[in-house]
Design an enzyme around this catalytic site. Structure first.
Site, PDB file in Angstrom:
ATOM      1  N   THR A  78       4.692   1.019  -6.047  1.00  0.00           N
ATOM      2  CA  THR A  78       4.173   0.634  -4.763  1.00  0.00           C
ATOM      3  C   THR A  78       2.668   0.721  -4.475  1.00  0.00           C
ATOM      4  O   THR A  78       2.201   1.858  -4.673  1.00  0.00           O
ATOM      5  CB  THR A  78       4.941   1.388  -3.547  1.00  0.00           C
ATOM      6  N   GLY A  79       1.851  -0.002  -4.190  1.00  0.00           N
ATOM      7  CA  GLY A  79       0.687   0.082  -4.018  1.00  0.00           C
ATOM      8  C   GLY A  79      -0.427  -0.433  -5.042  1.00  0.00           C
ATOM      9  O   GLY A  79      -1.619  -0.234  -5.222  1.00  0.00           O
ATOM     10  N   CYS A  80       0.122  -1.132  -5.988  1.00  0.00           N
ATOM     11  CA  CYS A  80      -0.614  -1.443  -7.336  1.00  0.00           C
ATOM     12  C   CYS A  80      -0.962  -2.929  -7.105  1.00  0.00           C
ATOM     13  O   CYS A  80      -0.231  -3.851  -6.550  1.00  0.00           O
ATOM     14  CB  CYS A  80       0.264  -1.691  -8.479  1.00  0.00           C
ATOM     15  N   VAL A  81      -2.102  -3.107  -6.800  1.00  0.00           N
ATOM     16  CA  VAL A  81      -2.747  -4.373  -6.138  1.00  0.00           C
ATOM     17  C   VAL A  81      -3.095  -5.304  -7.530  1.00  0.00           C
ATOM     18  O   VAL A  81      -3.901  -4.763  -8.278  1.00  0.00           O
ATOM     19  CB  VAL A  81      -3.841  -4.182  -5.231  1.00  0.00           C
TER      20      VAL A  81
END
Lengths: 110, 102, 136
Positions: free
Chosen positions: A107-110
């Site tokens: 979560t939060g890997c762009v």
């Protein structure tokens, strides 16, 4: 789409992350690692185990920068740095290690 | 530095309008639209709470949503300004930030 | 990436499991944390229920995302504003909430509480101090 572990069928999504987290096993991890072209050594397992513990505690697969920072804190700077972690998991330490650890995409890997 | 607050739920269904009014500051604007416009009518259990804000906070209701619900201007509480969609856009542009009270 | 740091506030006003808002909000906070902005999270009205301790969703068959609030510090989200009046109205005190901490890198990694209890008037000040407010 599925992995085959000793005749058992483990479903995964289009990117290779398993859909039912409780179906994970060390054997499955080895099979996913082969598909990811990673030769699992002690250092790889240390990261995978760390991720599973992180998920157990926080119910989340951490983003790569969070993972590296947390590993640095728990295992020291010689392991917890970008260069070393990308040597272990060339296609992204969080993405590849999470996949092998049987966790969702971070979560939060762009 | 003012905030536009928007409310789109009936205040008779939940506490959102009341909570919004409790967090406004002088110079702020509150726009009631969709089912939020039921909060802009007079003679309700909430009219006093809405009127109690005084002149520090400007109150608006969206005309098309009032019309859709058959609420004519005569039923609006005192101090409520009727605006259309262009007015809505102006309010967003005039204020420093918008907070949508969901 | 933009060099201009903006103040972002995520406003949580819904209880955790009845709707998807709370979980979606947390997900957006975590994803948004990648953009190096000045992030705060507000909990008021039923939103304070999100932070209560002892949540066990096993029998309900839902994902318990409450432990994830304790990971926010790792994502450098360290300001969780909780409204006192909202706690009072619901018969809650700070002791009913999870102990959420972050490590202050500028203070030898000392562990500090992330939860900041504020009055309704102070919460209005927090809101008025933002560049962007995202509501859930």
């Amino acid at each position: 789409m599925s992995y085959d572990v000793n005749g058992a069928t483990i479903e995964h999504d289009e990117e290779g992350y398993i859909t039912n987290l409780s179906e994970w096993s060390k054997e499955l991890a080895g099979i996913i690692a082969v598909a990811e072209d990673i030769d699992m050594g002690e250092e790889h397992w240390a990261v995978v185990n760390f991720l599973r513990e992180y998920y157990e505690e926080y119910q989340i697969a951490p983003a790569v920068r969070v993972l590296i920072k947390s590993i640095k804190k728990s295992m020291g700077p010689e392991v917890g740095n970008n260069k070393y972690m990308y040597e272990l998991f060339p296609y992204g330490p969080a993405k590849q290690a999470c996949k092998i650890a049987g966790l969702p995409k971070p979560t939060g890997c762009v | 530095m003012a905030t536009l607050h928007t409310v789109n739920k009936s205040p008779f269904q939940n506490q959102t309008l009341i909570s919004c009014l409790g967090h406004t500051k002088a110079g702020d604007a509150v726009l009631m639209f969709e089912d939020g416009v039921y909060g802009a009518t007079k003679g309700t259990a909430l009219s006093d709470a809405v009127a109690g804000l005084g002149a520090d906070v400007k109150l608006y209701a969206l005309g098309p949503d009032l019309a859709a619900r058959g609420i004519d201007a005569g039923r609006l509480a005192d101090g409520i300004t009727l605006i259309d969609y262009d007015g809505f856009v102006d309010l967003v542009a005039e204020n420093d930030r918008t907070q949508n009270w969901l | 990436m933009s060099e201009i740091i903006k103040k972002f506030l995520y406003v949580n006003r819904k209880a955790p499991y009845g709707t998807i808002y709370a979980q979606e909000s947390l997900e957006v906070v975590l994803i948004g944390a990648a953009f190096d902005q000045d992030v705060s999270v507000a909990f008021l009205d039923d939103g304070v229920f999100q932070l209560t301790k002892g949540q066990d969703t096993t029998a309900a068959g839902l994902k318990n995302f409450s432990p994830t609030f304790r990971a926010l510090g790792d994502y450098e989200v360290t300001k969780l504003y909780v409204e006192q009046e909202s706690l009072d109205e619901r018969g809650l005190t700070l002791d009913d909430l999870q102990d959420i901490q972050y490590e202050d890198e500028d203070d030898d990694y000392a562990e500090k509480p992330s939860i900041i209890v504020v009055s309704r008037a102070e919460m209005a000040d927090v809101m008025a101090d933002q560049d962007v407010i995202l509501s859930f």
